[in-house]
Design a protein around this motif. Structure first.
Motif, PDB file in Angstrom:
ATOM      1  N   PHE A  37      -4.698   1.674  -1.890  1.00  0.00           N
ATOM      2  CA  PHE A  37      -4.553   0.214  -1.931  1.00  0.00           C
ATOM      3  C   PHE A  37      -4.028  -0.213  -3.297  1.00  0.00           C
ATOM      4  O   PHE A  37      -4.570   0.199  -4.325  1.00  0.00           O
ATOM      5  CB  PHE A  37      -5.892  -0.468  -1.638  1.00  0.00           C
ATOM      6  N   ARG A  38      -3.020  -1.032  -3.273  1.00  0.00           N
ATOM      7  CA  ARG A  38      -2.425  -1.507  -4.518  1.00  0.00           C
ATOM      8  C   ARG A  38      -2.921  -2.892  -4.918  1.00  0.00           C
ATOM      9  O   ARG A  38      -2.846  -3.276  -6.076  1.00  0.00           O
ATOM     10  CB  ARG A  38      -0.904  -1.549  -4.371  1.00  0.00           C
ATOM     11  N   ALA A  80      -0.681   7.929  10.556  1.00  0.00           N
ATOM     12  CA  ALA A  80      -0.014   7.561   9.296  1.00  0.00           C
ATOM     13  C   ALA A  80       0.015   6.035   9.213  1.00  0.00           C
ATOM     14  O   ALA A  80       0.401   5.371  10.171  1.00  0.00           O
ATOM     15  CB  ALA A  80       1.398   8.123   9.255  1.00  0.00           C
ATOM     16  N   GLY A  81      -0.415   5.485   8.117  1.00  0.00           N
ATOM     17  CA  GLY A  81      -0.455   4.032   7.979  1.00  0.00           C
ATOM     18  C   GLY A  81      -1.839   3.456   8.236  1.00  0.00           C
ATOM     19  O   GLY A  81      -2.039   2.247   8.172  1.00  0.00           O
ATOM     20  N   CYS A  82      -2.800   4.335   8.511  1.00  0.00           N
ATOM     21  CA  CYS A  82      -4.173   3.892   8.760  1.00  0.00           C
ATOM     22  C   CYS A  82      -4.788   3.327   7.482  1.00  0.00           C
ATOM     23  O   CYS A  82      -4.640   3.896   6.405  1.00  0.00           O
ATOM     24  CB  CYS A  82      -5.002   5.068   9.266  1.00  0.00           C
ATOM     25  N   LEU A  83      -5.508   2.227   7.632  1.00  0.00           N
ATOM     26  CA  LEU A  83      -6.171   1.570   6.503  1.00  0.00           C
ATOM     27  C   LEU A  83      -7.624   2.034   6.334  1.00  0.00           C
ATOM     28  O   LEU A  83      -8.333   1.542   5.460  1.00  0.00           O
ATOM     29  CB  LEU A  83      -6.123   0.051   6.683  1.00  0.00           C
ATOM     30  N   GLU A  84      -8.059   2.938   7.219  1.00  0.00           N
ATOM     31  CA  GLU A  84      -9.396   3.550   7.125  1.00  0.00           C
ATOM     32  C   GLU A  84     -10.520   2.519   7.230  1.00  0.00           C
ATOM     33  O   GLU A  84     -11.554   2.657   6.582  1.00  0.00           O
ATOM     34  CB  GLU A  84      -9.522   4.390   5.848  1.00  0.00           C
ATOM     35  N   CYS A  85     -10.298   1.497   8.043  1.00  0.00           N
ATOM     36  CA  CYS A  85     -11.305   0.435   8.161  1.00  0.00           C
ATOM     37  C   CYS A  85     -12.411   0.786   9.151  1.00  0.00           C
ATOM     38  O   CYS A  85     -13.494   0.216   9.094  1.00  0.00           O
ATOM     39  CB  CYS A  85     -10.638  -0.873   8.578  1.00  0.00           C
ATOM     40  N   ASN A 135       0.832  -1.208   0.000  1.00  0.00           N
ATOM     41  CA  ASN A 135       0.000   0.000   0.000  1.00  0.00           C
ATOM     42  C   ASN A 135       0.862   1.251   0.000  1.00  0.00           C
ATOM     43  O   ASN A 135       1.996   1.250   0.476  1.00  0.00           O
ATOM     44  CB  ASN A 135      -0.898   0.031   1.250  1.00  0.00           C
ATOM     45  N   LYS A 136       0.293   2.306  -0.525  1.00  0.00           N
ATOM     46  CA  LYS A 136       0.977   3.594  -0.509  1.00  0.00           C
ATOM     47  C   LYS A 136       0.148   4.534   0.368  1.00  0.00           C
ATOM     48  O   LYS A 136      -1.083   4.500   0.326  1.00  0.00           O
ATOM     49  CB  LYS A 136       1.082   4.134  -1.936  1.00  0.00           C
ATOM     50  N   PHE A 137       0.840   5.363   1.154  1.00  0.00           N
ATOM     51  CA  PHE A 137       0.127   6.275   2.051  1.00  0.00           C
ATOM     52  C   PHE A 137       0.450   7.720   1.700  1.00  0.00           C
ATOM     53  O   PHE A 137       1.618   8.089   1.597  1.00  0.00           O
ATOM     54  CB  PHE A 137       0.498   5.984   3.512  1.00  0.00           C
ATOM     55  N   HIS A 138      -0.604   8.494   1.543  1.00  0.00           N
ATOM     56  CA  HIS A 138      -0.458   9.932   1.317  1.00  0.00           C
ATOM     57  C   HIS A 138      -0.855  10.591   2.648  1.00  0.00           C
ATOM     58  O   HIS A 138      -2.039  10.806   2.910  1.00  0.00           O
ATOM     59  CB  HIS A 138      -1.378  10.394   0.176  1.00  0.00           C
TER      60      HIS A 138
END
Ligand code: SF4
Length: 95
Positions: free
Chosen positions: A92-93, A61-66, A14-17
């Motif tokens: 998500f990649r 930072a690194g949250c997957l927003e679940c 995954n990439k995080f902005h």
């Protein structure tokens, strides 16, 4: 034959902005040890942890927003929860 990827391998793709100007999750740093441990077990990104003084160590930072921490905190620990601003957050990649 294609080799199956581990959860850690998938997460690392995954990439995080990270939006440094907006913490989309705000937490209670004085939360109880039991509440912190409960969220530490549930957060799929491993963002909740105890520091050396049994206090909450958290970084959005690194949250997957679940949304798991919002539901599981039952009104404690998580003070506010929102999605990151447009164009920010997790990308998500692998679906
Ligand atoms: S929304 Fe999900 S990934 Fe993000 S901090 Fe909460 S439990 Fe962890």
């Amino acid at each position: 034959m294609m080799r199956e990827m581990s959860v850690e391998q998938k997460l690392s793709s995954n990439k995080f902005h990270v939006d440094e100007g907006f913490a989309h999750i705000e937490v209670d740093k004085d939360a109880s040890r039991d509440d912190i441990v409960r969220l530490a077990k549930l957060c799929p990104a491993g963002l909740y942890a105890l520091d050396d003084h049994d206090r909450l160590a958290f970084d959005y930072a690194g949250c997957l927003e679940c949304g798991t921490c919002l539901v599981a905190s039952k009104g404690v620990v998580v003070r506010s929860w929102d999605y990151p601003r447009g164009g920010m957050g997790v990308e998500f990649r692998l679906g």
